[in-house]
Write an enzyme that holds these catalytic residues in place. Structure first.
Site, PDB file in Angstrom:
ATOM      1  CE1 TYR A 154      -3.907   2.233   0.682  1.00 51.77           C
ATOM      2  CE2 TYR A 154      -2.585   3.140   2.467  1.00 51.77           C
ATOM      3  CZ  TYR A 154      -3.698   3.209   1.642  1.00 51.77           C
ATOM      4  OH  TYR A 154      -4.589   4.248   1.786  1.00 51.77           O
ATOM      5  CE  LYS A 158      -3.572   5.108  -1.440  1.00 55.32           C
ATOM      6  NZ  LYS A 158      -4.615   5.651  -2.304  1.00 55.32           N
TER       7      LYS A 158
HETATM    8  P1  NAI Z   1     -13.295   2.802   1.021  1.00 51.86           P
HETATM    9  O1  NAI Z   1     -12.832   1.407   1.041  1.00 51.86           O
HETATM   10  O2  NAI Z   1     -14.492   3.187   1.832  1.00 51.86           O
HETATM   11  O3  NAI Z   1     -13.551   3.313  -0.477  1.00 51.86           O
HETATM   12  C1  NAI Z   1     -12.699   2.986  -1.531  1.00 51.86           C
HETATM   13  C2  NAI Z   1     -13.544   2.856  -2.768  1.00 51.86           C
HETATM   14  O4  NAI Z   1     -12.708   2.514  -3.863  1.00 51.86           O
HETATM   15  C3  NAI Z   1     -14.577   1.740  -2.621  1.00 51.86           C
HETATM   16  O5  NAI Z   1     -15.824   2.194  -3.093  1.00 51.86           O
HETATM   17  C4  NAI Z   1     -14.020   0.647  -3.498  1.00 51.86           C
HETATM   18  O6  NAI Z   1     -15.005  -0.183  -4.048  1.00 51.86           O
HETATM   19  C5  NAI Z   1     -13.314   1.471  -4.558  1.00 51.86           C
HETATM   20  N1  NAI Z   1     -12.342   0.676  -5.294  1.00 51.86           N
HETATM   21  C6  NAI Z   1     -11.357  -0.114  -4.806  1.00 51.86           C
HETATM   22  N2  NAI Z   1     -10.704  -0.707  -5.803  1.00 51.86           N
HETATM   23  C7  NAI Z   1     -11.304  -0.310  -6.957  1.00 51.86           C
HETATM   24  C8  NAI Z   1     -11.100  -0.596  -8.318  1.00 51.86           C
HETATM   25  N3  NAI Z   1     -10.147  -1.454  -8.726  1.00 51.86           N
HETATM   26  N4  NAI Z   1     -11.882   0.008  -9.235  1.00 51.86           N
HETATM   27  C9  NAI Z   1     -12.865   0.862  -8.848  1.00 51.86           C
HETATM   28  N5  NAI Z   1     -13.116   1.168  -7.571  1.00 51.86           N
HETATM   29  C10 NAI Z   1     -12.343   0.578  -6.641  1.00 51.86           C
HETATM   30  O7  NAI Z   1     -12.035   3.659   1.454  1.00 51.86           O
HETATM   31  P2  NAI Z   1     -11.815   5.208   1.734  1.00 51.86           P
HETATM   32  O8  NAI Z   1     -11.294   5.306   3.114  1.00 51.86           O
HETATM   33  O9  NAI Z   1     -12.977   6.018   1.340  1.00 51.86           O
HETATM   34  O10 NAI Z   1     -10.579   5.478   0.761  1.00 51.86           O
HETATM   35  C11 NAI Z   1     -10.606   6.321  -0.368  1.00 51.86           C
HETATM   36  C12 NAI Z   1      -9.182   6.605  -0.777  1.00 51.86           C
HETATM   37  O11 NAI Z   1      -8.530   7.301   0.273  1.00 51.86           O
HETATM   38  C13 NAI Z   1      -8.347   5.361  -1.050  1.00 51.86           C
HETATM   39  O12 NAI Z   1      -7.486   5.592  -2.156  1.00 51.86           O
HETATM   40  C14 NAI Z   1      -7.531   5.208   0.208  1.00 51.86           C
HETATM   41  O13 NAI Z   1      -6.330   4.532  -0.015  1.00 51.86           O
HETATM   42  C15 NAI Z   1      -7.312   6.668   0.586  1.00 51.86           C
HETATM   43  N6  NAI Z   1      -6.972   6.866   1.979  1.00 51.86           N
HETATM   44  C16 NAI Z   1      -7.859   6.546   2.981  1.00 51.86           C
HETATM   45  C17 NAI Z   1      -7.492   6.759   4.301  1.00 51.86           C
HETATM   46  C18 NAI Z   1      -8.399   6.446   5.453  1.00 51.86           C
HETATM   47  O14 NAI Z   1      -7.968   6.623   6.606  1.00 51.86           O
HETATM   48  N7  NAI Z   1      -9.638   6.029   5.242  1.00 51.86           N
HETATM   49  C19 NAI Z   1      -6.166   7.287   4.654  1.00 51.86           C
HETATM   50  C20 NAI Z   1      -5.335   7.596   3.528  1.00 51.86           C
HETATM   51  C21 NAI Z   1      -5.737   7.386   2.250  1.00 51.86           C
END
Ligand code: NAI
Length: 246
Positions: A154, A158
């Site tokens: 991961y 990133k």
């Molecule tokens: P989440 O798991 O709630 O949402 C991620 C979304 O991306 C989901 O709807 C999932 O289905 C979609 N997704 C995953 N792989 C996919 C693919 N191959 N094609 C299309 N859609 C895909 O997670 P969250 O927390 O909303 O994360 C959003 C972004 O923020 C991510 O990139 C995550 O790495 C980043 N992030 C989140 C943090 C946190 O603390 N929640 C911290 C730092 C970064």
């Protein structure tokens, strides 16, 4: 000047059926933009788009699949017009210590988090260059800056996204395309829901502002970077973590 108005612009937000992506989509829509809700589950994306309103459209797409990315972008542009704002938010984790990471864990995370952003950017950049305007905002993570035990795949994805963003910023600045990253700290979403409460408490101690982040905290940063207020900012990483990494 202080009011953000994105009326007439079209945004494409990956992974926007829930969590941070959904908050970003809502913020851009609220500022007047047309918004493509992009998720792996097309039906879910369409439901979210209907809930958002008539300037939104839902498209199904696994960002790790180039063909699906190209089809989803074509569908979004047919419905809403050329993409002005691309938000690469889709992402996933497959955590384990490096010794136990499988090839599949590595590929799944790098393909969705990094290669997916390459596919979307490559597909929209020509149109943005032609129109001499565009905003690309990639959601990285503080882990991409610091590394993290149990998250080699991961963190690599990133950190890679930051290198990709800076390169795009340099290549296309002269054509009016700006590219930046937002690096969230610990945000309360489905991705972080599984964390045990002891780990949560320990994390809180490291956050200067004393609370976990909300998806809306990240959406506000994305909205700013998508707006005319940020027209002199490119190639940057805006850390939004409540002072976790200072
Ligand atoms: P989440 O798991 O709630 O949402 C991620 C979304 O991306 C989901 O709807 C999932 O289905 C979609 N997704 C995953 N792989 C996919 C693919 N191959 N094609 C299309 N859609 C895909 O997670 P969250 O927390 O909303 O994360 C959003 C972004 O923020 C991510 O990139 C995550 O790495 C980043 N992030 C989140 C943090 C946190 O603390 N929640 C911290 C730092 C970064």
């Amino acid at each position: 000047m202080n009011q953000i108005d994105l009326t007439g612009r079209t945004a494409f937000v990956t992974g926007s059926t829930r969590g941070i992506g959904l908050a970003v989509a809502r913020a851009l829509y609220g500022a007047g933009a047309r918004v493509a809700i992009v998720g792996r589950d097309a039906a879910r994306a369409q439901i979210v788009a209907v809930e958002l309103g008539e300037r939104a459209v839902g498209v199904g797409c696994d960002v790790a699949d180039r063909g699906q990315v190209e089809d989803a972008l074509a569908a979004a542009e047919a419905a809403l017009g050329p993409i002005d704002i691309l938000v690469n938010n889709a992402g996933l984790t497959r955590d384990n210590i490096l010794l136990r990471l499988t090839d599949e864990d590595w590929d799944a995370v790098l393909d969705a988090n990094l290669k997916g952003a390459f596919f979307t950017i490559r597909a929209v950049i020509k149109g943005m260059m032609k129109r001499r305007a565009g905003r690309i905002i990639n959601i990285t993570s503080v882990v991409g800056l610091t590394g993290n035990k149990g998250q080699a795949n991961y963190a690599a994805s990133k950190a890679g996204l930051i290198g990709l963003t800076k390169s795009v910023a340099k290549e296309y600045a002269a054509r009016g395309v700006l590219a930046n990253c937002v690096a969230p700290g610990f945000i309360e979403t489905d991705m972080t829901a599984a964390l045990p409460s002891e780990a949560r408490t320990a994390l809180l101690e490291d956050i200067a502002l004393g609370r976990l982040g909300r998806p809306e905290d990240i959406a506000a940063a994305v909205l700013f970077l998508a707006s005319d207020l940020a027209s002199y900012i490119t190639g940057q990483v805006l850390v939004v973590d409540g002072g976790m990494v200072i």
